[in-house]
Design a protein around this motif. Structure first.
Motif, PDB file in Angstrom:
ATOM      1  N   ALA A 243      -9.133  -2.233  -6.086  1.00  0.00           N
ATOM      2  CA  ALA A 243      -8.637  -3.458  -5.612  1.00  0.00           C
ATOM      3  C   ALA A 243      -9.466  -4.668  -5.377  1.00  0.00           C
ATOM      4  O   ALA A 243     -10.528  -4.717  -5.225  1.00  0.00           O
ATOM      5  CB  ALA A 243      -7.847  -3.037  -4.106  1.00  0.00           C
TER       6      ALA A 243
ATOM      7  N   ARG B  62       0.686  -1.209   0.040  1.00  0.00           N
ATOM      8  CA  ARG B  62       0.088   0.114  -0.143  1.00  0.00           C
ATOM      9  C   ARG B  62       0.944   1.267  -0.039  1.00  0.00           C
ATOM     10  O   ARG B  62       0.371   2.218  -0.516  1.00  0.00           O
ATOM     11  CB  ARG B  62      -0.981   0.039   1.115  1.00  0.00           C
ATOM     12  CG  ARG B  62      -1.742   1.139   1.247  1.00  0.00           C
ATOM     13  CD  ARG B  62      -2.931   0.829   2.476  1.00  0.00           C
ATOM     14  NE  ARG B  62      -2.545   0.910   3.705  1.00  0.00           N
ATOM     15  CZ  ARG B  62      -2.390   1.822   4.471  1.00  0.00           C
ATOM     16  NH1 ARG B  62      -2.592   2.981   4.147  1.00  0.00           N
ATOM     17  NH2 ARG B  62      -1.839   1.539   5.804  1.00  0.00           N
TER      18      ARG B  62
ATOM     19  N   TRP C  89      -5.885  -6.836  -8.470  1.00  0.00           N
ATOM     20  CA  TRP C  89      -5.147  -6.319  -7.552  1.00  0.00           C
ATOM     21  C   TRP C  89      -5.313  -6.767  -6.143  1.00  0.00           C
ATOM     22  O   TRP C  89      -6.224  -6.948  -5.773  1.00  0.00           O
ATOM     23  CB  TRP C  89      -5.348  -4.566  -7.251  1.00  0.00           C
ATOM     24  CG  TRP C  89      -4.831  -3.846  -8.744  1.00  0.00           C
ATOM     25  CD1 TRP C  89      -5.418  -3.371  -9.740  1.00  0.00           C
ATOM     26  CD2 TRP C  89      -3.572  -3.581  -8.887  1.00  0.00           C
ATOM     27  NE1 TRP C  89      -4.840  -2.831 -10.609  1.00  0.00           N
ATOM     28  CE2 TRP C  89      -3.338  -2.864 -10.004  1.00  0.00           C
ATOM     29  CE3 TRP C  89      -2.285  -3.660  -8.083  1.00  0.00           C
ATOM     30  CZ2 TRP C  89      -2.250  -2.117 -10.570  1.00  0.00           C
ATOM     31  CZ3 TRP C  89      -1.073  -2.954  -8.512  1.00  0.00           C
ATOM     32  CH2 TRP C  89      -0.984  -2.338  -9.881  1.00  0.00           C
TER      33      TRP C  89
ATOM     34  N   LEU D  96      -9.789   1.332  -1.030  1.00  0.00           N
ATOM     35  CA  LEU D  96      -8.922   0.443  -1.951  1.00  0.00           C
ATOM     36  C   LEU D  96     -10.069  -0.033  -2.902  1.00  0.00           C
ATOM     37  O   LEU D  96      -9.862  -0.527  -3.925  1.00  0.00           O
ATOM     38  CB  LEU D  96      -7.917  -0.430  -1.263  1.00  0.00           C
ATOM     39  CG  LEU D  96      -6.677   0.258  -0.448  1.00  0.00           C
ATOM     40  CD1 LEU D  96      -5.917  -0.845   0.265  1.00  0.00           C
ATOM     41  CD2 LEU D  96      -5.831   0.854  -1.275  1.00  0.00           C
TER      42      LEU D  96
ATOM     43  N   VAL E 221      -7.361  -7.523  -0.162  1.00  0.00           N
ATOM     44  CA  VAL E 221      -6.510  -6.913   0.739  1.00  0.00           C
ATOM     45  C   VAL E 221      -5.750  -7.858   1.421  1.00  0.00           C
ATOM     46  O   VAL E 221      -6.206  -8.760   2.009  1.00  0.00           O
ATOM     47  CB  VAL E 221      -7.193  -5.882   1.633  1.00  0.00           C
ATOM     48  CG1 VAL E 221      -7.733  -4.703   0.930  1.00  0.00           C
ATOM     49  CG2 VAL E 221      -8.634  -6.600   2.317  1.00  0.00           C
TER      50      VAL E 221
ATOM     51  N   VAL F  79      -3.511  -5.711  -2.414  1.00  0.00           N
ATOM     52  CA  VAL F  79      -2.986  -4.574  -1.876  1.00  0.00           C
ATOM     53  C   VAL F  79      -2.540  -5.283  -0.431  1.00  0.00           C
ATOM     54  O   VAL F  79      -3.315  -5.708   0.425  1.00  0.00           O
ATOM     55  CB  VAL F  79      -3.691  -3.251  -1.768  1.00  0.00           C
ATOM     56  CG1 VAL F  79      -2.838  -2.174  -1.279  1.00  0.00           C
ATOM     57  CG2 VAL F  79      -3.945  -2.861  -3.270  1.00  0.00           C
TER      58      VAL F  79
END
Length: 315
Positions: A224, A189, A205, A219, A227, A207
């Motif tokens: 994103a 991040r 994505w 995000l 996570v 992150v």
């Protein structure tokens, strides 16, 4: 809001020593469907679940040459974080760790290949040994690396989905992954700009270093898909509560729209009536009868009662 997935970084590494069986078991028990773990090859070619930096902290040697049996005997209880709580926690083999997936087809593992192993043994040897261990769980594993040549080898020779841990979020890096098109892009991040959508493409994505719900939601709005977090329990609970609240809100809106269409009244009126009805239910309880008043005339027709409630709410 796009669908956002939580990835347990090295298992539940906020509460247990990272990359260990207790951390992995905890993440699975908490309902995590995506787990990231690190793999380092021993000198005799055994894939072990650990990171080369983690190994260096334990041995005091940045380039320790150890067999699989020697690594399996290392205590990685992280006494600096947990004291003596997890003493005796050892480095597992990748094969042992993957056995935790038996009977859990919903779980996907991101297997991060360490650079030190590749530098010592080469791409082909590392990929060959890791793929052999992954074979029983092939459909649920993704090979990930910071080294672009390594994941290129993984895709072309082993035909695995791959993820690249990008070194920077800049135009030069973008040219590389637009040409290679990995299935996943992992990014810390701290490397991202403060705002703006993430670069779009056929990749997804992921992150890293996300600890709280607000950051995760921000995000997700930027593009994103995953996570990656150490805080599996806290962030997982927050995400589930947020999803439940959104679902409840969506259900109430759907109900209001349906009633509005049936009764040919505005949704605002329906919402007003729902609120008044809920307040009434809370005041008198589900079974209690309202008190009988003798100082007023009996109520009129149902239409008059509805009008009175609506006007009182508007007032």
């Amino acid at each position: 809001m796009r669908l956002l997935h939580l990835v347990g970084y090295r298992g539940n590494s906020a509460e247990f020593p990272e990359n260990t069986l207790p951390a992995l078991r905890s993440a699975i028990a908490l309902g995590v469907r995506f787990i990231e773990l690190d793999v380092h090859l021993s000198t005799d070619g055994v894939p072990m679940v650990c990171d080369e930096h983690q190994l260096a902290r334990v041995t005091g040697d940045d380039d320790a040459d150890m067999s699989g049996a020697q690594m399996s005997a290392l205590d990685v209880s992280q006494t600096n974080r947990f004291g003596e709580r997890f003493l005796g926690t050892l480095i597992p083999t990748l094969t042992t760790a993957l056995r935790l997936l038996e009977g859990r087809p919903e779980i996907t593992v991101f297997v991060v290949l360490g650079r030190a192993s590749v530098a010592r043994m080469g791409h082909d040897q590392v990929i060959s040994q890791v793929v052999r261990a992954l074979r029983p769980f092939r459909s649920r594993c993704v090979l990930v690396s910071k080294d672009l040549a390594t994941i290129h080898t993984a895709r072309t020779r082993a035909e695995y989905p791959v993820g690249w841990v990008i070194p920077a979020y800049d135009a030069h890096t973008r040219l590389k992954y637009e040409a290679f098109k990995p299935e996943y892009l992992f990014c810390d991040r701290a490397l991202l700009p403060a705002r703006g959508p993430l670069w779009r493409g056929p990749w997804r994505w992921a992150v890293s270093e996300v600890a709280d719900l607000n950051t995760a939601m921000e995000l997700a709005n930027r593009g994103a898909d995953f996570v990656v977090t150490r805080h599996v329990r806290a962030l997982g609970e927050a995400m589930r509560a947020h999803a439940a609240a959104r679902a409840a809100h969506a259900a109430s809106v759907t109900t209001a729209n349906a009633v509005s269409r049936l009764q040919e009244i505005t949704r605002a009126d329906v919402n007003t009536r729902i609120v008044v009805d809920n307040i009434t239910r809370l005041d008198i309880g589900p079974r209690a009868a309202p008190p009988i008043r003798t100082d007023v005339a009996p109520r009129g027709a149902v239409d008059d009662e509805t009008q009175t409630i609506t006007m009182a709410a508007e007032a």
